[in-house]
Every structure is written in structure tokens, then in C-alpha cells.
Design a protein around this motif. Structure first.
Motif, PDB file in Angstrom:
ATOM      1  N   LYS A  80       0.829  -1.206   0.000  1.00 26.17           N
ATOM      2  CA  LYS A  80       0.000   0.000   0.000  1.00 26.17           C
ATOM      3  C   LYS A  80       0.862   1.253   0.000  1.00 26.17           C
ATOM      4  O   LYS A  80       0.541   2.238  -0.673  1.00 26.17           O
ATOM      5  CB  LYS A  80      -0.948   0.005   1.205  1.00 26.17           C
ATOM      6  N   ASP A  81       1.955   1.214   0.755  1.00 29.39           N
ATOM      7  CA  ASP A  81       2.873   2.354   0.766  1.00 29.39           C
ATOM      8  C   ASP A  81       3.514   2.525  -0.612  1.00 29.39           C
ATOM      9  O   ASP A  81       3.713   3.651  -1.078  1.00 29.39           O
ATOM     10  CB  ASP A  81       3.960   2.169   1.831  1.00 29.39           C
ATOM     11  N   GLY A  82       3.849   1.424  -1.252  1.00 27.28           N
ATOM     12  CA  GLY A  82       4.412   1.482  -2.596  1.00 27.28           C
ATOM     13  C   GLY A  82       3.444   2.108  -3.590  1.00 27.28           C
ATOM     14  O   GLY A  82       3.825   2.952  -4.405  1.00 27.28           O
ATOM     15  N   VAL A  83       2.181   1.717  -3.508  1.00 28.58           N
ATOM     16  CA  VAL A  83       1.152   2.285  -4.383  1.00 28.58           C
ATOM     17  C   VAL A  83       1.006   3.785  -4.106  1.00 28.58           C
ATOM     18  O   VAL A  83       0.874   4.588  -5.036  1.00 28.58           O
ATOM     19  CB  VAL A  83      -0.196   1.549  -4.209  1.00 28.58           C
ATOM     20  N   ALA A  84       1.079   4.162  -2.843  1.00 28.00           N
ATOM     21  CA  ALA A  84       0.983   5.585  -2.488  1.00 28.00           C
ATOM     22  C   ALA A  84       2.141   6.374  -3.091  1.00 28.00           C
ATOM     23  O   ALA A  84       1.952   7.502  -3.567  1.00 28.00           O
ATOM     24  CB  ALA A  84       0.946   5.747  -0.969  1.00 28.00           C
ATOM     25  N   ILE A  85       3.315   5.800  -3.104  1.00 32.49           N
ATOM     26  CA  ILE A  85       4.481   6.474  -3.689  1.00 32.49           C
ATOM     27  C   ILE A  85       4.282   6.638  -5.197  1.00 32.49           C
ATOM     28  O   ILE A  85       4.610   7.693  -5.760  1.00 32.49           O
ATOM     29  CB  ILE A  85       5.782   5.721  -3.350  1.00 32.49           C
ATOM     30  N   LEU A  86       3.722   5.625  -5.861  1.00 38.04           N
ATOM     31  CA  LEU A  86       3.404   5.774  -7.287  1.00 38.04           C
ATOM     32  C   LEU A  86       2.457   6.956  -7.493  1.00 38.04           C
ATOM     33  O   LEU A  86       2.629   7.743  -8.427  1.00 38.04           O
ATOM     34  CB  LEU A  86       2.764   4.506  -7.847  1.00 38.04           C
ATOM     35  N   GLY A  87       1.479   7.086  -6.612  1.00 37.39           N
ATOM     36  CA  GLY A  87       0.546   8.212  -6.684  1.00 37.39           C
ATOM     37  C   GLY A  87       1.242   9.542  -6.512  1.00 37.39           C
ATOM     38  O   GLY A  87       0.923  10.521  -7.202  1.00 37.39           O
ATOM     39  N   GLU A  88       2.206   9.600  -5.597  1.00 37.97           N
ATOM     40  CA  GLU A  88       2.969  10.838  -5.386  1.00 37.97           C
ATOM     41  C   GLU A  88       3.765  11.205  -6.634  1.00 37.97           C
ATOM     42  O   GLU A  88       3.854  12.378  -7.000  1.00 37.97           O
ATOM     43  CB  GLU A  88       3.934  10.676  -4.208  1.00 37.97           C
ATOM     44  N   ILE A  89       4.349  10.198  -7.270  1.00 45.65           N
ATOM     45  CA  ILE A  89       5.108  10.446  -8.504  1.00 45.65           C
ATOM     46  C   ILE A  89       4.193  11.106  -9.532  1.00 45.65           C
ATOM     47  O   ILE A  89       4.553  12.110 -10.160  1.00 45.65           O
ATOM     48  CB  ILE A  89       5.712   9.134  -9.054  1.00 45.65           C
ATOM     49  N   GLU A  90       2.991  10.556  -9.675  1.00 47.79           N
ATOM     50  CA  GLU A  90       2.026  11.101 -10.632  1.00 47.79           C
ATOM     51  C   GLU A  90       1.573  12.501 -10.238  1.00 47.79           C
ATOM     52  O   GLU A  90       1.444  13.375 -11.093  1.00 47.79           O
ATOM     53  CB  GLU A  90       0.829  10.163 -10.749  1.00 47.79           C
TER      54      GLU A  90
END
Length: 100
Positions: free
Chosen positions: A15-25
């Protein structure tokens, strides 16, 4: 990009990894195959084959092409999750896109 990879690697959960992908976007960038591969791997290690497949679909939708590492991770995650039909479908997909 390297900083994001380090953050994904050190993330506590998928979930933290997915959140980081969101931050990148949110910062105006598109995650590349390496970012997605790292998060897909986290999902696979945590038994989240469904989330891993969602990420593959999203990555393709953004124009990133899954590589052999991504496919192998997904196949393993699906197989461990008892989803052999999905694993075989991914194997056929690898052959269809010309990866070996």
C-alpha cells in the motif's frame, strides 16, 4: 527517479508502494517500468496478486511496457494465490508480445 525507487524499496507494505506511485504522478511524472516492477514485487511478496494485476493494467494504460521481470513476478503471484488460469493467461501474453 532513483529517490523514488529507494522509497519504494524501503516501503513497509504494498500500500505504501502504491501511495508512492501516486505521489510520482501528483508531481507531474509518469512512473516507469522499474517503479511499477518494484511495487508489483511488493504486492506479490504480500500475496496481493489482484493488486499486482491492477498495477500491470495501469502501467500499460500509461504507456509503460511490462518486461520479463514484471511478467514473471505476476505469474508467480497468481500461481501462489491459486490462480493458475491467470498465470497461464500471462504466460500466453508473454509469448504474444514476443518476450522470452
Amino acid at each position: 527517479a532513483l529517490w523514488h525507487m529507494k522509497r519504494i524499496k524501503n516501503a513497509r507494505s504494498w500500500k505504501d508502494g502504491v501511495a508512492i506511485l501516486g505521489e510520482i504522478e501528483q508531481n507531474g511524472f509518469i512512473p516507469d517500468v522499474f517503479h511499477y516492477s518494484a511495487v508489483i514485487s511488493k504486492c506479490a511478496k504480500e500475496g496481493q496478486w489482484q493488486e499486482a494485476l491492477k498495477l500491470k493494467k495501469k502501467m500499460v494504460g500509461q504507456g509503460a511496457k511490462p518486461d520479463v521481470v514484471v511478467y514473471n513476478t505476476l505469474i508467480g503471484a497468481c500461481a501462489r494465490g491459486g490462480e493458475s488460469d491467470k498465470a497461464f493467461k500471462l504466460l500466453r501474453e508473454i509469448e504474444a508480445v514476443g518476450l522470452k
